[in-house]
Design an enzyme around this catalytic site. Structure first.
Site, PDB file in Angstrom:
ATOM      1  N   SER A 127     -71.477  65.839  37.187  1.00 60.67           N
ATOM      2  CA  SER A 127     -70.384  65.086  38.393  1.00 60.67           C
ATOM      3  C   SER A 127     -69.985  64.213  37.579  1.00 60.67           C
ATOM      4  O   SER A 127     -69.176  63.943  36.336  1.00 60.67           O
ATOM      5  CB  SER A 127     -71.525  65.028  39.634  1.00 60.67           C
ATOM      6  OG  SER A 127     -69.983  65.023  40.590  1.00 60.67           O
ATOM      7  N   ASP A 131     -71.577  70.875  36.533  1.00 58.92           N
ATOM      8  CA  ASP A 131     -70.702  71.412  37.569  1.00 58.92           C
ATOM      9  C   ASP A 131     -69.924  70.520  38.297  1.00 58.92           C
ATOM     10  O   ASP A 131     -69.450  69.313  38.982  1.00 58.92           O
ATOM     11  CB  ASP A 131     -71.762  71.219  38.457  1.00 58.92           C
ATOM     12  CG  ASP A 131     -71.375  72.676  39.401  1.00 58.92           C
ATOM     13  OD1 ASP A 131     -70.998  73.688  39.237  1.00 58.92           O
ATOM     14  OD2 ASP A 131     -71.233  72.033  41.029  1.00 58.92           O
ATOM     15  N   HIS A 163     -74.279  72.818  43.148  1.00 58.24           N
ATOM     16  CA  HIS A 163     -74.081  71.734  42.962  1.00 58.24           C
ATOM     17  C   HIS A 163     -74.920  70.382  41.908  1.00 58.24           C
ATOM     18  O   HIS A 163     -74.647  70.326  40.846  1.00 58.24           O
ATOM     19  CB  HIS A 163     -73.143  70.215  44.045  1.00 58.24           C
ATOM     20  CG  HIS A 163     -72.642  68.814  43.072  1.00 58.24           C
ATOM     21  ND1 HIS A 163     -71.390  69.562  41.717  1.00 58.24           N
ATOM     22  CD2 HIS A 163     -72.021  67.988  43.051  1.00 58.24           C
ATOM     23  CE1 HIS A 163     -71.778  68.599  41.334  1.00 58.24           C
ATOM     24  NE2 HIS A 163     -72.153  67.372  41.827  1.00 58.24           N
TER      25      HIS A 163
END
Length: 424
Positions: free
Chosen positions: A213, A239, A370
């Site tokens: 992220s 992700d 996620h």
């Protein structure tokens, strides 16, 4: 089943509360703990850690035992506190480390916003099972985990701030939050170099950067700037892509408003993460969540004294700065490239074109959400290990130089002439 039985069952099911979970993870037989095949939102994840030979992490336990925290020492060999003084701020960078052995690579991990270095704990353990000589360095970013900041008596050095060093201004006697991409990238490079000095490594090992992220944006920025030189072998982004990240920012505030602000205990914090599917892997939650919340010494609500360590809402001014230009930097930076996603819907146009041109490796875990590395640690580790092997320069067998081939041919020809003359 008769129609009467069906009607009775429907009536009973209709009276159940809507929020009852379909199952509790600890109710699953041991052989099914490795994966949870149900789908997840971009905030959720699935997966697990396979038990090590010395620790049966998935032995059946009571509900209370299943929520007990795990120590970082189960996953890393040591922790380092790396002090740095800059612009009137004393920063003590905190990292978890398992050093590489011999000529093994060093995987440098950077977590996402609001998380900590322990979000890579279970993945790191699985990775070292596949690559026993590999090392793992997982850091806590500033304002996260156990990395701390304090004011010093020295005045601000405005000149150093303007030359690219991370600026952290003092406002009304307090430290102003600075989580800009430039600052976080600078911090990452400092941590790597300072770890080298602390460990007494003459040279840096080959490095594979891994970022989840926000961490994906940071490691991509470091790779693009080339500040680790030829030691940067490859980088992997988990992700996050520019397009979907920018879209997700629109709903971020709404998400933050719906999650609890306080917890009665550490156990309840771990349980919330697993029951809300924020982290679907019990083992990952038990090791990472304790680094995300802390108990206030003088709580404003004594019944719920555990609060978030990082104020995510306060990071809003930096959200766009983190992700703008990410896709182009990811494609242009030097080194092997891996993009590991929870779904192909996260790809933006620029990355779709790059994938069609074969510019990077794409791996998709459709069953994950996620937090891929927390919820699919075994699978993530396998992908990272294979990614490293494909980019390992030491495994390359280079063809001989033309001059060497000519010299060898000449020697062989000369030897043949001598042998022929000797025969005569």
């Amino acid at each position: 089943m008769s129609e009467l039985q069906k009607s009775f069952a429907k009536a009973k099911l209709g009276k159940l509360p809507p929020e009852v979970p379909m199952f509790h993870p600890m109710d699953i037989p041991e052989e099914h703990h490795e994966e949870d095949g149900s789908s997840a939102s971009s905030v959720s994840s699935t997966g697990t850690l396979m038990p090590s030979p010395t620790r049966n992490l998935f032995a059946r336990r009571s509900s209370a035992q299943s929520m007990q925290s795990l120590s970082w020492t189960d996953f890393f060999s040591q922790e380092l506190f790396l002090p740095e003084e800059i612009d009137g701020i004393q920063i003590t960078h905190h990292v978890y480390l398992t050093p590489p052995l011999e000529s093994g690579p060093l995987f440098v991990m950077h977590h996402g916003a609001g998380s900590s270095g322990l979000s890579f704990a279970t993945c790191a353990e699985e990775l070292r099972k596949l690559l026993p000589k590999a090392g793992v360095l997982s850091l806590d970013a500033r304002s996260h985990g156990r990395t701390t900041m304090a004011l010093t008596s020295k005045p601000l050095n405005q000149e150093s701030s303007s030359t690219g060093a991370a600026s952290q201004a003092k406002v009304d006697g307090k430290i102003e939050l600075d989580l800009s991409l430039d600052t976080l990238s600078r911090d990452l490079v400092f941590v790597v170099r300072e770890t080298q000095a602390r460990m007494g490594w003459e040279n840096l090992p080959d490095i594979v950067l891994v970022g989840h992220s926000l961490g994906g944006a940071v490691i991509t920025d470091v790779a693009k700037k080339g500040e680790l030189g030829s030691k940067l072998l490859a980088y992997a982004v988990l992700d996050v892509v520019e397009g979907s990240a920018m879209d997700a920012l629109q709903s971020m505030e709404n998400y933050l408003s719906t999650r609890p602000t306080r917890f009665p205990s550490l156990t309840s914090g771990i349980e919330w993460h697993t029951r809300s599917r924020t982290i679907r892997n019990h083992t990952s939650a038990r090791v990472s969540v304790p680094s995300l919340i802390y108990e206030e010494t003088e709580p404003t609500d004594p019944s719920r004294p555990w609060v978030w360590r990082t104020n995510l809402a306060a990071t809003k001014p930096f959200w766009e700065n983190w992700f703008i230009g990410l896709s182009r930097k990811f494609l242009d930076a030097r080194g092997g490239k891996l993009l590991l996603l929870a779904g192909t819907d996260r790809l933006d146009k620029e990355l779709i074109i790059g994938q069609m041109q074969g510019k990077y490796q794409l791996q998709v875990f459709p069953e994950a959400g996620h937090f891929i590395q927390e919820d699919q640690p075994s699978k993530t580790a396998q992908v990272l290990a294979d990614f490293y092997r494909r980019n390992d320069r030491s495994a390359l067998v280079l063809p001989p130089k033309v001059g060497d081939l000519q010299a060898a041919a000449a020697m062989k020809k000369g030897a043949g002439v001598l042998e022929k003359g000797h025969t005569k």
